[in-house]
Write a protein that holds these residues in place. Structure first.
Motif, PDB file in Angstrom:
ATOM      1  N   VAL A   1       0.862  -1.182   0.000  1.00  0.00           N
ATOM      2  CA  VAL A   1       0.000   0.000   0.000  1.00  0.00           C
ATOM      3  C   VAL A   1       0.900   1.234   0.000  1.00  0.00           C
ATOM      4  CG1 VAL A   1      -1.809   1.267   1.217  1.00  0.00           C
ATOM      5  CG2 VAL A   1      -1.757  -1.240   1.325  1.00  0.00           C
ATOM      6  N   ILE A   2       0.589   2.185  -0.879  1.00  0.00           N
ATOM      7  CA  ILE A   2       1.357   3.425  -0.981  1.00  0.00           C
ATOM      8  C   ILE A   2       0.452   4.581  -0.581  1.00  0.00           C
ATOM      9  CG2 ILE A   2       2.724   4.922  -2.476  1.00  0.00           C
ATOM     10  CD1 ILE A   2       3.926   2.157  -2.327  1.00  0.00           C
ATOM     11  N   GLY A   3       0.946   5.440   0.316  1.00  0.00           N
ATOM     12  CA  GLY A   3       0.191   6.623   0.727  1.00  0.00           C
ATOM     13  C   GLY A   3       1.114   7.818   0.914  1.00  0.00           C
ATOM     14  N   ARG A   4       0.546   9.008   0.900  1.00  0.00           N
ATOM     15  CA  ARG A   4       1.311  10.238   1.079  1.00  0.00           C
ATOM     16  C   ARG A   4       1.745  10.391   2.535  1.00  0.00           C
ATOM     17  NH1 ARG A   4      -2.269  12.375  -0.933  1.00  0.00           N
ATOM     18  NH2 ARG A   4      -1.774  12.059  -3.131  1.00  0.00           N
ATOM     19  N   LYS A   5       2.953  10.880   2.774  1.00  0.00           N
ATOM     20  CA  LYS A   5       3.463  11.012   4.137  1.00  0.00           C
ATOM     21  C   LYS A   5       2.589  11.932   4.977  1.00  0.00           C
ATOM     22  CE  LYS A   5       8.340   9.934   3.378  1.00  0.00           C
ATOM     23  NZ  LYS A   5       9.740  10.432   3.393  1.00  0.00           N
ATOM     24  N   GLU A   6       2.135  13.020   4.405  1.00  0.00           N
ATOM     25  CA  GLU A   6       1.292  13.965   5.135  1.00  0.00           C
ATOM     26  C   GLU A   6      -0.153  13.871   4.667  1.00  0.00           C
ATOM     27  OE1 GLU A   6       2.548  15.537   7.622  1.00  0.00           O
ATOM     28  OE2 GLU A   6       4.601  14.883   7.196  1.00  0.00           O
ATOM     29  N   GLY A   7      -0.533  12.729   4.199  1.00  0.00           N
ATOM     30  CA  GLY A   7      -1.859  12.572   3.623  1.00  0.00           C
ATOM     31  C   GLY A   7      -2.968  12.547   4.654  1.00  0.00           C
ATOM     32  N   ARG A   8      -4.147  12.853   4.177  1.00  0.00           N
ATOM     33  CA  ARG A   8      -5.353  12.806   5.007  1.00  0.00           C
ATOM     34  C   ARG A   8      -5.629  11.378   5.460  1.00  0.00           C
ATOM     35  NH1 ARG A   8     -10.614  11.843   3.474  1.00  0.00           N
ATOM     36  NH2 ARG A   8     -10.069  11.516   1.289  1.00  0.00           N
TER      37      ARG A   8
END
Length: 279
Positions: free
Chosen positions: A227-234
């Motif tokens: 799973v890939i997500g933004r470091k400062e993501g919501r």
């Protein structure tokens, strides 16, 4: 002031005090997650309505059934465009990506592996061909999916660079790649690169196709998908893993993975526990 008016004012004052004290029940808000997805069957089979089928489609249904307040929305991207769309914030999370596919150098948080898959070489089966046909793969004319990362090319995706180094034809779906192989036009395509689970489905449905094809014993690459997500993501990759954990713990996720001819990483529940997701 009337009795009714005094009562309404008193109730509002009490309600305000209760809210500040934190004990008045408040309706739980819905969690909305936007998933990026592109055509990658059978993991994500994007139909004409852009609603995913395959493993991703089943997993979205299972996650929403397991979490009443969850609303998963799908943003359709492409293998080439997925990084730009990620950086532009057009989706929160993308599932089933390898860290080696251009993510390690980006501002992204990457989960532990949740799926294992591989790609193999496929050629037309001829009397004079055996597994040695795949030994010098770089010398063959190749048909490959546009925007995909491949082991033989050191995961390079730039079409100009690939054309400079290989005889390569680009395709937008595996069916077209297989048709080019069966057409027996060596100058155009001698070898296609197909993910193992997709090929398994095709061969299970068509015995004639099985006899027509020579399939490499050794894969082009074997990859662990995450799973890939933004470091400062919501919504982060870790948030998605928490939502996925109940399905892993009760075996539902394993059933979906095996349904589509895919593989789980070794000791997935133990990995979750080690990373702060209790079993």
């Amino acid at each position: 002031m009337s009795v009714t008016g005094r009562f309404s004012r008193t109730f509002l004052q009490l309600a305000s005090t209760a809210l500040l004290a934190g004990w008045l029940p408040i309706a739980q808000s819905e969690t909305v997650i936007t998933l990026g997805a592109y055509h990658f069957p059978p993991i994500a089979d994007m139909g004409s309505n852009q609603k995913p089928k395959g493993l991703l489609g089943d997993l979205i249904t299972a996650l929403e059934a397991a979490h009443d307040d969850l609303d998963i929305r799908v943003f359709h991207t492409s293998p080439k465009r997925r990084y730009l769309d990620f950086e532009a914030g057009r989706y929160d999370i993308i599932l089933f990506e390898s860290a080696d596919w251009g993510w390690s150098d980006r501002d992204a948080l990457i989960s532990q592996p949740i799926l294992v898959e591989e790609e193999v070489y496929v050629a037309l089966n001829k009397p004079d061909r055996d597994q040695s046909f795949f030994d010098a793969i770089a010398s063959r004319s190749i048909v490959a999916m546009s925007g995909y990362h491949y082991g033989f090319a050191d995961r390079e995706t730039d079409p100009d660079v690939l054309r400079q180094n290989f005889r390569i034809e680009f395709s937008d779906n595996h069916n077209r790649s297989l048709r080019l192989i069966k057409a027996d036009r060596p100058s155009l395509a001698e070898v296609a690169i197909i993910n193992r689970s997709y090929l398994r489905d095709i061969l299970a449905e068509n015995d004639v196709c099985r006899s027509q094809l020579l399939i490499s014993d050794k894969p082009d690459q074997r990859y662990q998908l995450r799973v890939i997500g933004r470091k400062e993501g919501r919504v982060t990759a870790d948030d998605l893993m928490r939502l996925l954990h109940p399905l892993i713990a009760n075996g539902s996720y394993a059933e979906l993975v095996h349904k589509w001819g895919l593989q789980l990483p070794d000791n997935l529940p133990a990995q979750l526990a080690a990373n702060g997701h209790p079993e």
